[in-house]
Design an enzyme around this catalytic site. Structure first.
Site, PDB file in Angstrom:
ATOM      1  CG  ASP A   6      -1.765   1.421   1.525  1.00 46.16           C
ATOM      2  OD1 ASP A   6      -1.614   1.523   0.751  1.00 46.16           O
ATOM      3  OD2 ASP A   6      -2.720   1.707   2.507  1.00 46.16           O
ATOM      4  CG  ASP A 167      -9.197   4.424   0.392  1.00 45.97           C
ATOM      5  OD1 ASP A 167      -9.237   4.575   1.518  1.00 45.97           O
ATOM      6  OD2 ASP A 167      -9.081   3.298  -0.596  1.00 45.97           O
TER       7      ASP A 167
END
Length: 564
Positions: A6, A167
């Protein structure tokens, strides 16, 4: 070995598929989160992560953050005498994550699945791949962050379900609607804002504080990099504290003086209202593009550290009429999902095969002219592939020549949603010879084909002559060429990276320096004494003494920060 990463605007994480589950890997400091911050130390060596973040306030000219926002552009960032591109800075973060895994597992990491915001453009995705290549990683697969979150929640193992992933990270906001049926996870629609996240909330809160202090006698010049970083850090502290407390003091200290302002939860809501409102438009666009209502969703997932804010959760709950899911740590869920995607790519036996389909996040089209009476107005946008089309996708549209005896047609390709091409992103162009005829007699069939790797081919057929011309858009403006990548790779290899095994001491020294600047009076004197004592122990080079002193100083600093 293949890992899932990520690569975040504020923090980055790495995970591997280990013993049948995704496992997050700690960095050299024993932490899961590695701040996406890069800097230089006083000797010109590269610093990455927490130690660099500690120096953001004390050495702003030698440290940088938020560079992910400039991926896919020609933006360059100066650190001292060095000038680096966003891809190179991201590569340094990726390299540090790669080394963390290699240290933990004792084997080389050769490949990575990297997550990107669903609303990342074609150029931003290519730049992310380049960053991986510069870090020594093979990056065949990018996974959209909302898709990674769904994988982490195990939604690929369910039957039929429709979910919305909300998100909100440090720098970007994405909303995606995914549908799972018969082993296929299909992205129905994506929308978002690449310049909206926790950092923007902090900036808004800092601006609110400054507005309340306007006209205060002796208030310092807050345009200096040092004070900008100090304000941002204090705004972040206040924003996080207001998640638990009814009111918090926002304090700025400079030159022996202190300016303080109480901030209540209601005031925070007022200061951030315009940004909270900006969250609504992408949600509504995604639902509209997916042809769904909020009631049609089976679940709403919250992902990203900024979703911890009560304001955000309240807004989401009100919008969807339900409590959203937040079972997994919102900071860690995307890295876990990237590791699941890495395991799927490696065809790990413990995972059932799942087919992932994605969408093209932006419309792709060409420039055309519009006729008003006898007047032709150029610069208009004709979309050929509409946003949220499932990829791979191929679409065709027909256009005609505009002038009598025209011999050339300039096909200019753009990406975006605006009516005029000047407000969209230019991707490339193709000059096409056509036979001279009366205006409108020569037709051109323009076909766009967009594949899963973000490669766009524009093919133009002229039925009158049976000729075909094509343009493959691999490099966008702002994306490095192969020659530039090789050159940058060579330059990165020559950089001296600060030894990771020494970072644990460097970070404590940087923290002591920051607190010395922040504190006043007796507290400042106390921090100065601690710094002197710890430096004296470091000079002894006795590992046992250093370890004991480090733990003692860190404990005292923790106590001091709780009192500030």
């Amino acid at each position: 070995m293949i890992v899932g990463i990520d690569l975040g605007t504020t923090n980055s994480l790495v995970a591997v598929w280990h013993e049948g589950a995704p496992r997050l890997v700690e960095n050299a400091l024993g932490q899961l989160l590695t701040p996406s911050v890069v800097g230089l130390d006083d000797d010109g060596q590269i610093l990455v992560g927490q130690v660099a973040r500690e120096r953001l306030q004390t050495h702003p000219q030698l440290t940088t953050a938020l560079f992910k926002r400039y991926m896919g552009s020609n933006h360059e960032i100066r650190l001292g005498s060095k000038v680096l591109r966003p891809e190179e800075l991201s590569a340094l973060v990726l390299r540090s994550l790669k080394e963390d895994v290699e240290r933990a597992f004792g084997e080389p990491v050769s490949e990575a699945v990297i997550s990107v915001p669903a609303y990342f453009s074609d150029a931003q995705r290519k730049a992310t791949r380049v960053a991986g290549e510069l870090a020594g990683l093979k990056v065949e697969k990018l996974v959209n962050e909302p898709t990674a979150a769904a994988l982490a929640y195990g939604l690929h193992q369910k039957d039929e379900t429709t979910i919305l992933v909300f998100d909100l990270g440090g720098g970007t906001f994405d909303v995606s609607i995914l549908e799972l049926f018969e082993g296929v996870m299909e992205v129905r629609a994506s929308a978002g804002d690449n310049f909206l996240g926790g950092e923007d909330f902090d900036d808004a809160l800092a601006q609110y504080f400054l507005a309340r202090q306007a006209g205060t006698e002796g208030f310092p010049d807050t345009s200096t990099p040092l004070l900008v970083q100090r304000l941002r850090r204090e705004a972040q502290r206040v924003r996080h504290a207001l998640g638990q407390q009814a009111e918090v003091d926002f304090c700025l200290r400079e030159d022996g003086r202190e300016w303080s302002q109480k901030i209540t939860q209601d005031e925070l809501q007022g200061a951030l209202a315009p940004l909270i409102e900006r969250l609504r438009a992408p949600i509504e666009r995604a639902l509209r593009d997916a042809r769904l209502r909020a009631a049609d969703l089976d679940e709403v997932l919250l992902v990203g550290g900024s979703t911890r804010m009560p304001l955000v959760r309240k807004m989401v709950a009100g919008l969807f009429g339900r409590i959203p899911s937040m079972h997994l740590n919102p900071d860690e869920v995307i890295a876990q999902g990237a590791a699941v995607q890495a395991a799927l790519k490696a065809r790990h036996a413990a995972l059932e095969e799942v087919v992932l389909t994605d969408v093209c996040p932006y419309s792709l089209g060409i420039e055309t002219s519009v006729t008003f009476g006898r007047q032709h107005e150029a610069g208009h946008y004709l979309p050929i592939i509409e946003r949220n089309s499932v990829v791979p996708v191929s679409r065709v549209n027909t256009v005609q020549t505009l002038h009598d005896n025209q011999t050339q047609v300039l096909l200019r390709v753009f990406q975006g949603e605006s009516r005029l091409v000047k407000d969209n992103i230019y991707l490339g162009e193709l000059d096409i010879p056509v036979p001279p005829r009366k205006a409108g007699e020569v037709s051109l069939d323009v076909r766009f084909t967009y594949d899963i790797n973000g490669l766009l081919e524009a093919q133009v057929s002229i039925p009158l002559t049976d000729e075909t011309h094509s343009l493959v858009i691999e490099n966008n403006p702002g994306v490095l060429t192969r020659e530039q990548i090789a050159e940058r790779l060579k330059a990165l290899e020559s950089l001296k990276i600060h030894p990771r095994d020494q970072q644990v001491n460097s970070i404590l020294l940087a923290r002591l320096e920051r607190l010395y600047q922040e504190c006043l009076g007796e507290a400042r004197q106390y921090v100065g004494e601690l710094a002197g004592q710890f430096q004296h122990v470091l000079d002894s080079q006795d590992e046992h003494r250093i370890r004991e002193a480090r733990a003692g100083v860190a404990q005292r600093l923790d106590e001091l920060e709780r009192q500030l």
